[in-house]
Design a protein around this motif. Structure first.
Motif, mmCIF file in Angstrom:
data_model
loop_
_atom_site.group_PDB
_atom_site.id
_atom_site.type_symbol
_atom_site.label_atom_id
_atom_site.label_comp_id
_atom_site.label_asym_id
_atom_site.label_seq_id
_atom_site.Cartn_x
_atom_site.Cartn_y
_atom_site.Cartn_z
ATOM 1 N N THR A 1 0.718 -1.288 -0.057
ATOM 2 C CA THR A 1 -0.038 0.018 -0.056
ATOM 3 C C THR A 1 0.831 1.257 0.224
ATOM 4 N N SER A 2 2.159 1.235 -0.109
ATOM 5 C CA SER A 2 3.098 2.289 -0.090
ATOM 6 C C SER A 2 2.876 3.331 -1.354
ATOM 7 N N THR A 3 2.156 2.888 -2.502
ATOM 8 C CA THR A 3 2.173 3.603 -3.610
ATOM 9 C C THR A 3 0.602 4.604 -3.355
ATOM 10 N N ASP A 4 -0.094 4.280 -2.418
ATOM 11 C CA ASP A 4 -1.135 5.195 -2.291
ATOM 12 C C ASP A 4 -1.053 6.504 -2.099
ATOM 13 N N PRO A 5 -0.113 7.126 -1.116
ATOM 14 C CA PRO A 5 0.120 8.215 -0.922
ATOM 15 C C PRO A 5 0.764 8.922 -1.980
ATOM 16 N N MET A 6 1.531 8.448 -2.825
ATOM 17 C CA MET A 6 2.232 9.112 -4.146
ATOM 18 C C MET A 6 1.327 9.452 -5.024
ATOM 19 N N ILE A 7 0.108 8.448 -5.221
ATOM 20 C CA ILE A 7 -1.085 8.822 -6.188
ATOM 21 C C ILE A 7 -1.718 10.090 -5.625
ATOM 22 N N THR A 8 -1.891 10.042 -4.237
ATOM 23 C CA THR A 8 -2.830 11.289 -3.653
ATOM 24 C C THR A 8 -1.949 12.460 -3.907
ATOM 25 N N LYS A 9 -0.722 12.286 -3.527
ATOM 26 C CA LYS A 9 0.149 13.436 -3.628
ATOM 27 C C LYS A 9 0.288 14.178 -5.274
ATOM 28 N N GLN A 10 0.239 13.142 -6.230
ATOM 29 C CA GLN A 10 0.294 13.526 -7.820
ATOM 30 C C GLN A 10 -1.040 14.043 -7.920
ATOM 31 N N MET A 11 -2.152 13.641 -7.609
ATOM 32 C CA MET A 11 -3.574 14.224 -7.900
ATOM 33 C C MET A 11 -3.679 15.502 -7.213
ATOM 34 N N ARG B 1 -8.851 11.944 -11.435
ATOM 35 C CA ARG B 1 -8.838 10.628 -11.178
ATOM 36 C C ARG B 1 -7.819 9.838 -11.426
ATOM 37 N N ASN B 2 -7.594 8.589 -10.906
ATOM 38 C CA ASN B 2 -6.480 7.632 -11.217
ATOM 39 C C ASN B 2 -7.062 6.468 -10.530
ATOM 40 N N GLY B 3 -7.707 5.560 -11.604
ATOM 41 C CA GLY B 3 -8.410 4.197 -11.414
ATOM 42 C C GLY B 3 -9.544 4.674 -10.536
ATOM 43 N N ALA B 4 -9.347 3.888 -9.161
ATOM 44 C CA ALA B 4 -10.620 3.847 -8.291
ATOM 45 C C ALA B 4 -10.570 5.312 -7.519
ATOM 46 N N ASN B 5 -9.249 5.889 -7.479
ATOM 47 C CA ASN B 5 -8.823 7.004 -6.575
ATOM 48 C C ASN B 5 -9.343 8.309 -7.293
ATOM 49 N N SER B 6 -9.998 9.211 -6.549
ATOM 50 C CA SER B 6 -10.181 10.366 -7.132
ATOM 51 C C SER B 6 -9.875 11.795 -6.007
ATOM 52 N N TYR B 7 -9.740 12.939 -6.370
ATOM 53 C CA TYR B 7 -9.343 13.897 -5.404
ATOM 54 C C TYR B 7 -10.240 15.063 -6.160
ATOM 55 N N GLN B 8 -10.951 15.721 -5.319
ATOM 56 C CA GLN B 8 -11.842 16.976 -5.688
ATOM 57 C C GLN B 8 -11.085 18.086 -5.112
ATOM 58 N N LEU B 9 -10.784 19.358 -5.642
ATOM 59 C CA LEU B 9 -10.589 20.729 -5.179
ATOM 60 C C LEU B 9 -11.597 21.889 -5.647
ATOM 61 N N ALA C 1 0.593 9.616 -17.243
ATOM 62 C CA ALA C 1 -0.342 8.372 -17.647
ATOM 63 C C ALA C 1 -1.095 8.156 -16.550
ATOM 64 N N GLY C 2 -2.418 7.702 -16.919
ATOM 65 C CA GLY C 2 -3.418 7.003 -15.923
ATOM 66 C C GLY C 2 -4.432 8.240 -15.128
ATOM 67 N N TYR C 3 -3.944 9.292 -15.245
ATOM 68 C CA TYR C 3 -4.794 10.497 -14.633
ATOM 69 C C TYR C 3 -5.552 11.113 -15.629
ATOM 70 N N LYS C 4 -6.741 11.532 -15.054
ATOM 71 C CA LYS C 4 -7.696 12.314 -15.850
ATOM 72 C C LYS C 4 -8.038 13.408 -14.937
ATOM 73 N N VAL C 5 -8.552 14.442 -15.526
ATOM 74 C CA VAL C 5 -8.971 15.801 -14.960
ATOM 75 C C VAL C 5 -10.242 16.343 -15.681
ATOM 76 N N GLY C 6 -10.940 16.736 -14.623
ATOM 77 C CA GLY C 6 -12.306 17.233 -15.184
ATOM 78 C C GLY C 6 -12.392 18.620 -14.700
#
Length: 158
Positions: free
Chosen positions: A38-48, A140-148, A107-112
């Motif tokens: 699970t160590s990659t989850d913080p990296m994905i969140t930080k990139q989002m 969004r990245n796979g099942a992860n999403s971040y909203q600002l 790659a793998g990140y989408k923005v709206g």
């Protein structure tokens, strides 16, 4: 013949010690394995977060009003000259992350982007609704999403 001055451990004591150490090591290895998975989850969140912050800054630095025309090709935003040009950018499913000139990002990140006119109850009476935009950026990245969510006002009157 047994002498009281002789010291050492018996075979049974060695076996018990090995069992205890083995159980302890198995527990530690289990925790380390779980952490590594699970160590990659913080990296994905930080990139989002970084992607959303960059997009928000790009939008908020644009003039409040412009020529009203929006000419875009895919993710190329070089012709966006006002805040409202970003309305519904990426649609509901999002678009591949890219820089302002259309260069593809990670790659793998989408923005709206969604932009709503009016204060949405955030500021009541202080600023006319027509001079306020609520900006919502979803990454969004796979099942992860971040909203600002941020706001831009027509503080300069133009």
């Amino acid at each position: 013949m047994w002498n009281k001055s002789q010291r050492g451990v018996t075979l049974i004591e060695l076996i018990v010690a090995m069992v205890i150490i083995g159980v302890g090591l198995a527990g530690v290895i289990g925790v380390l394995t779980r952490t590594a998975v699970t160590s990659t989850d913080p990296m994905i969140t930080k990139q989002m977060t970084a992607i959303a912050d960059g997009m928000m800054e790009e939008i908020q630095l644009k003039p409040f009003t412009g020529d009203g025309a929006r000419a875009a090709n895919g993710c190329d935003r070089s012709n966006y000259d006002e805040v409202d040009d970003y309305a519904d950018y990426g649609g509901s499913s999002g678009i591949q992350v890219c820089s302002m000139d259309g260069t593809v990002g990670p790659a793998g990140y989408k923005v709206g982007v969604q932009i709503v006119s009016g204060s949405g109850g955030i500021v009541t009476g202080a600023i006319p609704n027509g001079d306020t935009r609520e900006i919502t950026i979803t990454v969004r990245n796979g099942a992860n999403s971040y909203q600002l969510v941020g706001w831009r006002t027509n503080f300069g009157g133009g």
